[in-house]
Design a protein around this motif. Structure first.
Motif, PDB file in Angstrom:
ATOM      1  N   PHE A 183       5.337  64.818  23.368  1.00 53.08           N
ATOM      2  CA  PHE A 183       6.618  65.288  22.825  1.00 53.08           C
ATOM      3  C   PHE A 183       6.538  65.708  21.354  1.00 53.08           C
ATOM      4  N   ALA A 184       5.351  65.604  20.768  1.00 53.51           N
ATOM      5  CA  ALA A 184       5.224  65.950  19.344  1.00 53.51           C
ATOM      6  C   ALA A 184       5.709  67.370  19.067  1.00 53.51           C
ATOM      7  N   ASP A 185       5.536  68.284  20.038  1.00 50.41           N
ATOM      8  CA  ASP A 185       5.965  69.674  19.785  1.00 50.41           C
ATOM      9  C   ASP A 185       7.038  70.136  20.771  1.00 50.41           C
ATOM     10  N   LYS A 186       7.816  69.180  21.291  1.00 49.69           N
ATOM     11  CA  LYS A 186       8.883  69.536  22.253  1.00 49.69           C
ATOM     12  C   LYS A 186      10.250  69.264  21.625  1.00 49.69           C
ATOM     13  N   PRO A 187      11.304  69.933  22.143  1.00 47.90           N
ATOM     14  CA  PRO A 187      12.646  69.699  21.574  1.00 47.90           C
ATOM     15  C   PRO A 187      13.219  68.338  21.975  1.00 47.90           C
ATOM     16  N   GLU A 188      12.727  67.744  23.094  1.00 50.44           N
ATOM     17  CA  GLU A 188      13.274  66.461  23.557  1.00 50.44           C
ATOM     18  C   GLU A 188      12.476  65.304  22.950  1.00 50.44           C
ATOM     19  N   SER A 189      13.080  64.114  22.999  1.00 47.91           N
ATOM     20  CA  SER A 189      12.311  62.913  22.643  1.00 47.91           C
ATOM     21  C   SER A 189      12.749  61.785  23.569  1.00 47.91           C
ATOM     22  N   VAL A 190      11.887  60.782  23.679  1.00 49.88           N
ATOM     23  CA  VAL A 190      12.134  59.692  24.625  1.00 49.88           C
ATOM     24  C   VAL A 190      12.974  58.614  23.955  1.00 49.88           C
ATOM     25  N   SER A 191      13.978  58.116  24.689  1.00 55.72           N
ATOM     26  CA  SER A 191      14.797  56.996  24.207  1.00 55.72           C
ATOM     27  C   SER A 191      14.454  55.752  25.011  1.00 55.72           C
ATOM     28  N   VAL A 192      14.545  54.609  24.342  1.00 51.09           N
ATOM     29  CA  VAL A 192      14.278  53.334  25.010  1.00 51.09           C
ATOM     30  C   VAL A 192      15.514  52.895  25.787  1.00 51.09           C
ATOM     31  N   LEU A 193      15.281  52.344  26.967  1.00 50.31           N
ATOM     32  CA  LEU A 193      16.358  51.711  27.741  1.00 50.31           C
ATOM     33  C   LEU A 193      15.999  50.249  27.922  1.00 50.31           C
ATOM     34  N   TYR A 194      16.911  49.366  27.567  1.00 53.98           N
ATOM     35  CA  TYR A 194      16.670  47.936  27.699  1.00 53.98           C
ATOM     36  C   TYR A 194      16.388  47.578  29.162  1.00 53.98           C
ATOM     37  N   ALA A 195      15.333  46.802  29.381  1.00 54.59           N
ATOM     38  CA  ALA A 195      15.028  46.353  30.743  1.00 54.59           C
ATOM     39  C   ALA A 195      14.449  44.937  30.693  1.00 54.59           C
ATOM     40  N   ASN A 196      15.106  44.099  29.901  1.00 53.10           N
ATOM     41  CA  ASN A 196      14.682  42.712  29.739  1.00 53.10           C
ATOM     42  C   ASN A 196      13.200  42.622  29.368  1.00 53.10           C
ATOM     43  N   GLU A 197      12.372  41.928  30.155  1.00 49.30           N
ATOM     44  CA  GLU A 197      10.978  41.755  29.720  1.00 49.30           C
ATOM     45  C   GLU A 197      10.219  43.081  29.736  1.00 49.30           C
ATOM     46  N   TYR A 198      10.747  44.057  30.479  1.00 48.07           N
ATOM     47  CA  TYR A 198      10.182  45.399  30.450  1.00 48.07           C
ATOM     48  C   TYR A 198      10.919  46.224  29.391  1.00 48.07           C
ATOM     49  N   SER A 199      10.541  47.442  29.266  1.00 46.32           N
ATOM     50  CA  SER A 199      11.204  48.369  28.381  1.00 46.32           C
ATOM     51  C   SER A 199      11.066  49.722  29.044  1.00 46.32           C
ATOM     52  N   ASN A 200      12.156  50.329  29.466  1.00 41.63           N
ATOM     53  CA  ASN A 200      12.075  51.647  30.093  1.00 41.63           C
ATOM     54  C   ASN A 200      12.280  52.734  29.039  1.00 41.63           C
ATOM     55  N   GLY A 201      12.008  53.964  29.417  1.00 45.23           N
ATOM     56  CA  GLY A 201      12.265  55.089  28.537  1.00 45.23           C
ATOM     57  C   GLY A 201      12.780  56.254  29.365  1.00 45.23           C
ATOM     58  N   TYR A 202      13.449  57.202  28.714  1.00 47.68           N
ATOM     59  CA  TYR A 202      13.875  58.391  29.456  1.00 47.68           C
ATOM     60  C   TYR A 202      14.129  59.542  28.499  1.00 47.68           C
ATOM     61  N   PHE A 203      14.092  60.754  29.039  1.00 47.71           N
ATOM     62  CA  PHE A 203      14.557  61.917  28.287  1.00 47.71           C
ATOM     63  C   PHE A 203      15.255  62.852  29.268  1.00 47.71           C
ATOM     64  N   ARG A 204      16.104  63.688  28.708  1.00 51.58           N
ATOM     65  CA  ARG A 204      16.797  64.688  29.525  1.00 51.58           C
ATOM     66  C   ARG A 204      16.246  66.052  29.127  1.00 51.58           C
ATOM     67  N   LYS A 205      15.860  66.854  30.109  1.00 53.56           N
ATOM     68  CA  LYS A 205      15.298  68.180  29.810  1.00 53.56           C
ATOM     69  C   LYS A 205      16.388  69.045  29.163  1.00 53.56           C
ATOM     70  N   SER A 206      15.987  69.706  28.100  1.00 52.13           N
ATOM     71  CA  SER A 206      16.921  70.550  27.357  1.00 52.13           C
ATOM     72  C   SER A 206      17.620  71.559  28.272  1.00 52.13           C
ATOM     73  N   LEU A 207      18.899  71.827  27.974  1.00 50.48           N
ATOM     74  CA  LEU A 207      19.638  72.817  28.777  1.00 50.48           C
ATOM     75  C   LEU A 207      19.238  74.230  28.385  1.00 50.48           C
ATOM     76  N   ASP A 208      18.595  74.367  27.244  1.00 45.63           N
ATOM     77  CA  ASP A 208      18.145  75.698  26.808  1.00 45.63           C
ATOM     78  C   ASP A 208      16.754  75.933  27.341  1.00 45.63           C
ATOM     79  N   GLU A 209      16.628  76.837  28.309  1.00 42.24           N
ATOM     80  CA  GLU A 209      15.298  77.155  28.865  1.00 42.24           C
ATOM     81  C   GLU A 209      14.405  77.678  27.744  1.00 42.24           C
ATOM     82  N   ALA A 210      13.165  77.212  27.727  1.00 43.34           N
ATOM     83  CA  ALA A 210      12.231  77.664  26.676  1.00 43.34           C
ATOM     84  C   ALA A 210      11.910  79.138  26.889  1.00 43.34           C
TER      85      ALA A 210
END
Ligand SMILES: C[S@@+](CC[C@H](N)C(=O)[O-])C[C@H]1O[C@@H](n2cnc3c(N)ncnc32)[C@H](O)[C@@H]1O
Length: 252
Positions: free
Chosen positions: A225-252
């Protein structure tokens, strides 16, 4: 739809003691004067919080009719695949679920995956038969099962368009291989979630085990993601830790 099945149908609610654990707990507390909280610890591939995260993310993409099929990369014995299929059956039954796994566990760790010493080859191996049995038991349509190393099945066996992806591959090498192919196929507004994305700057967990942190996943993801418009956000998952991103609505 309700999501009570996440706690009812499987042993994913690891912090609520089962009757036998409760009895054992009482005996140990009385005889040894010890609290037995660690026995309620989760040994599954994920926990209730992780299942709930995916429940809501898949629901969102299905309800808002994001085009494309759904993939789970690293499906193991199909527990998260069941959550995904159940949500799709309610909101988008026409969508196909594709699941990918070696069913032989992890490949031989190399590079950083090897030097951090967390995983070894064959860890997390699961049975394709168990996955199929679980779906049959619940009367759910079987997913398309792509058995083999990701390096052989991805991208050749991927759908052209993806509305939701769950990448749960533990290793740097696996995540690095898979992510660009998933990203290229995500529809605008599609969501991609990660099984483990541990970011200690967001939520530091000193007490949790290294396997719940899988540092290679964050490294491979952040590099991508260093050169992408999106970035990953953390989602709380107790002893785990999830992440997610949403693909930009603007087509590259
Ligand atoms: C943590 S488990 C997945 C758990 C599952 N998503 C769940 O929530 O129940 C990770 C899976 O990724 C698979 N895996 C990792 N790297 C792989 C690769 N390069 N090729 C095939 N399978 C791989 C392992 O076999 C393992 O079953």
């Amino acid at each position: 739809m309700d999501n009570a099945f996440i706690a009812k149908e499987f042993k994913w609610d690891c912090r609520s003691l089962r009757p036998r654990q409760r009895l054992l707990s009482r005996v140990v507390e009385r005889v040894l004067k010890l609290q037995l909280a660690p026995l309620s610890f989760c040994w599954e591939n994920a926990n209730v919080e992780a299942r709930m995260n995916v429940f809501h993310l898949v629901s969102q993409t299905a309800f808002y009719r994001v085009p494309g099929d759904v993939v789970e990369i690293g499906c193991n014995s199909g527990e998260m695949s069941i959550v995904i299929r159940k949500v799709l059956d309610t909101y988008a039954p026409h969508k196909t679920l594709h699941v990918y796994d070696s069913f032989e566990g992890l490949p031989e760790p190399a590079g950083d995956d090897s030097s951090n010493g967390i995983y070894k080859s064959g860890d997390m191996s699961a049975s394709r038969r168990v996955l199929v049995g679980r779906f049959e038991q619940l009367g759910l349509d079987l997913p398309h099962i792509h058995q083999g190393w990701f390096e052989d099945t991805i991208p050749s066996q991927m759908p052209d368009q993806i509305s939701f992806a769950y990448i749960d591959a533990d290793l740097y090498s696996s995540t690095k291989h898979v992510l660009p192919h998933v990203y290229a196929r995500l529809s605008p507004g599609a969501i991609c979630a990660f099984g483990v994305y541990y970011d200690e700057t967001v939520f530091r967990r000193d007490e949790t085990w290294d396997t719940f942190k899988s540092p290679g996943v964050k490294r491979a993801t952040d590099e991508f993601f260093a050169d992408k418009p999106e970035s990953v956000s953390v989602l709380y998952a107790n002893e785990y830790s999830n992440g997610y991103f949403r693909k930009s609505l603007d087509e590259a």
